[in-house]
Design a protein around this motif. Structure first.
Motif, mmCIF file in Angstrom:
data_model
loop_
_atom_site.group_PDB
_atom_site.id
_atom_site.type_symbol
_atom_site.label_atom_id
_atom_site.label_comp_id
_atom_site.label_asym_id
_atom_site.label_seq_id
_atom_site.Cartn_x
_atom_site.Cartn_y
_atom_site.Cartn_z
ATOM 1 N N SER A 44 0.843 -1.202 0.000
ATOM 2 C CA SER A 44 0.000 0.000 0.000
ATOM 3 C C SER A 44 0.877 1.251 0.000
ATOM 4 O O SER A 44 1.757 1.400 0.847
ATOM 5 N N SER A 45 0.628 2.146 -0.952
ATOM 6 C CA SER A 45 1.394 3.388 -1.030
ATOM 7 C C SER A 45 1.063 4.285 0.152
ATOM 8 O O SER A 45 -0.051 4.284 0.660
ATOM 9 N N ARG A 46 2.040 5.054 0.580
ATOM 10 C CA ARG A 46 1.849 5.955 1.706
ATOM 11 C C ARG A 46 2.512 7.299 1.431
ATOM 12 O O ARG A 46 3.518 7.369 0.718
ATOM 13 N N THR A 47 1.916 8.344 1.988
ATOM 14 C CA THR A 47 2.474 9.689 1.906
ATOM 15 C C THR A 47 2.868 10.123 3.299
ATOM 16 O O THR A 47 2.097 9.977 4.246
ATOM 17 N N VAL A 48 4.077 10.648 3.427
ATOM 18 C CA VAL A 48 4.569 11.052 4.745
ATOM 19 C C VAL A 48 5.423 12.304 4.603
ATOM 20 O O VAL A 48 6.201 12.447 3.667
ATOM 21 N N GLY A 49 5.249 13.234 5.539
ATOM 22 C CA GLY A 49 6.076 14.437 5.573
ATOM 23 C C GLY A 49 7.079 14.321 6.708
ATOM 24 O O GLY A 49 6.710 13.951 7.829
ATOM 25 N N VAL A 50 8.337 14.589 6.421
ATOM 26 C CA VAL A 50 9.367 14.429 7.443
ATOM 27 C C VAL A 50 10.295 15.642 7.483
ATOM 28 O O VAL A 50 10.501 16.327 6.483
ATOM 29 N N ASP A 51 10.817 15.897 8.670
ATOM 30 C CA ASP A 51 11.910 16.861 8.866
ATOM 31 C C ASP A 51 13.121 16.025 9.248
ATOM 32 O O ASP A 51 13.068 15.262 10.216
ATOM 33 N N MET A 52 14.178 16.156 8.487
ATOM 34 C CA MET A 52 15.340 15.313 8.761
ATOM 35 C C MET A 52 16.645 16.030 8.443
ATOM 36 O O MET A 52 16.675 16.994 7.670
ATOM 37 N N LEU A 53 17.696 15.517 9.047
ATOM 38 C CA LEU A 53 19.046 15.939 8.725
ATOM 39 C C LEU A 53 19.608 14.859 7.807
ATOM 40 O O LEU A 53 19.799 13.718 8.225
ATOM 41 N N THR A 54 19.851 15.210 6.547
ATOM 42 C CA THR A 54 20.292 14.207 5.579
ATOM 43 C C THR A 54 21.703 13.719 5.898
ATOM 44 O O THR A 54 22.431 14.304 6.701
#
Length: 204
Positions: A131-141
């Motif tokens: 199942s496809s999912r959409t997620v928003g993240v704040d990250m340090l690459t």
């Protein structure tokens, strides 16, 4: 017989523009010559069709590669079993603040940024249930850049092999606008409260 032997040798050498029937006619040899010519024409048509199909395939492949390379959103494809990166476009590198060459050597299961941001957990869930999912993240690459990204994570199957498709869009500017809008709303509410208090004070 000599004409048929010579024609067979030409066919073996790749020359299909032959007409044995021009040299033999009548009887069984004539029929054999006609059959040989029909076979040569069919082989020639088949080769021409294969060449056209290959040219069209190459054009389609070039179109897809060009589209991916110039897409304004980040696109990455990983091997769902090994976790290794198979494809990564320029937009992905721009978002992460890295280089395409370095990103193509990554394994998503080994990325600390994916683990701490929750993107790894989402990706494993997508690979498990499809199942496809959409997620928003704040990250340090892994390249040291702080980012805000909206990801669409999907699974697709190629030759019975699961692949992970990750499409990312930089939403840093959108989040800044949202924060400014919220600040303005708070300020407006504060002004309205002050105006209400002024009206009440004026009525006393």
């Amino acid at each position: 017989i000599t004409a048929l032997r010579g024609a067979a040798q030409k066919v073996a050498q790749g020359d299909l523009n032959i007409h044995v029937s021009d040299y033999v006619s009548g009887g069984e040899l004539g029929e054999l010559g006609n059959s040989f010519d029909v076979m040569a024409r069919k082989l020639s048509d088949d080769i021409a069709n294969r060449k056209r199909a290959e040219e069209e395939r190459q054009e389609d492949l070039f179109f897809i590669e060009t589209l991916l390379e110039n897409a304004p959103i980040g696109i990455r494809v990983f091997d769902g079993e090994t976790g290794k990166c198979i494809l990564s476009n320029k937009a992905t590198a721009d978002i992460a603040g890295g280089h395409i060459e370095a990103m193509q050597k990554q394994n998503f299961r080994e990325l600390e940024s994916w683990r701490t941001s929750g993107l790894l957990e989402v990706s494993e869930m997508v690979l498990t249930d499809g199942s496809s999912r959409t997620v928003g993240v704040d990250m340090l690459t892994s390249f040291g850049k702080q980012v805000s990204v909206s990801y669409i994570v999907s699974r697709f199957i190629v030759k019975e092999k699961p692949l992970l498709l990750v499409i990312g869009r930089d939403i840093a500017i959108e989040k800044q606008l949202e924060n400014k809008n919220r600040e303005m709303e708070v300020q407006m509410l504060h002004v309205q409260k002050l105006e209400s208090l002024g009206v009440l004070a004026g009525g006393i």
